[in-house]
Design a protein around this motif. Structure first.
Motif: not given
Length: 159
Positions: A71-79
């Protein structure tokens, strides 16, 4: 035609998946072969770039079924495509899967550490043209043509 079986992996790739829950990304890795001991975490890294993200890692059990939940925040993963590895203080373990992130689209857990070789599509104008049957017998199913050929040969021998 390619092989439809999943590649060898330390998890069950068919039952594993990725999802967005609230504002977090969750990657569920079903039936891990080797369970890491002690303080554990996961790491995602962009396959084309320098980005690395440290993620929480939990081992969940339901009776006989075990699974890791990353699990991790969605905001830290770019396309892009992200590789995945599991860690503890002593060792790290690469997962034979990749995470595909594409804007607001659903997440996708891809099989294999790398994509297989692909072939460019054949343009329509370059595809072979279907051949029309030249005789009426060519329209018949193969078993019927075999029987008709046998009958024709026996009749020609009897004359």
């Amino acid at each position: 035609m390619g092989l439809s079986l999943p590649p060898r992996a330390s998890i069950d790739l068919v039952a594993s998946f990725a999802r967005i829950r609230d504002d977090r990304v969750e990657i569920v890795l079903a039936e891990p072969v080797d369970v890491l001991d002690g303080e554990v975490w996961a790491e995602l890294w962009r396959l084309r770039g320098e980005d690395r993200v440290r993620c929480s890692l939990e081992l969940a059990s339901d009776g006989d079924a075990r699974r890791y939940v990353v699990s991790c925040p969605r905001s830290v993963l770019g396309d892009g495509r992200w590789g995945l590895s599991l860690h503890n203080a002593d060792e790290s373990q690469r997962v034979n899967a990749r995470l595909l992130v594409q804007g607001d689209r659903p997440l996708c857990l891809l099989w294999g550490a790398r994509a297989g070789a692909s072939r460019p599509p054949v343009p329509f104008r370059d595809r072979p043209k279907p051949v029309a049957p030249t005789r009426p017998a060519d329209l018949l199913p193969t078993p019927v043509r075999r029987v008709a050929g046998t009958v024709r040969r026996r009749l020609s021998r009897s004359r």
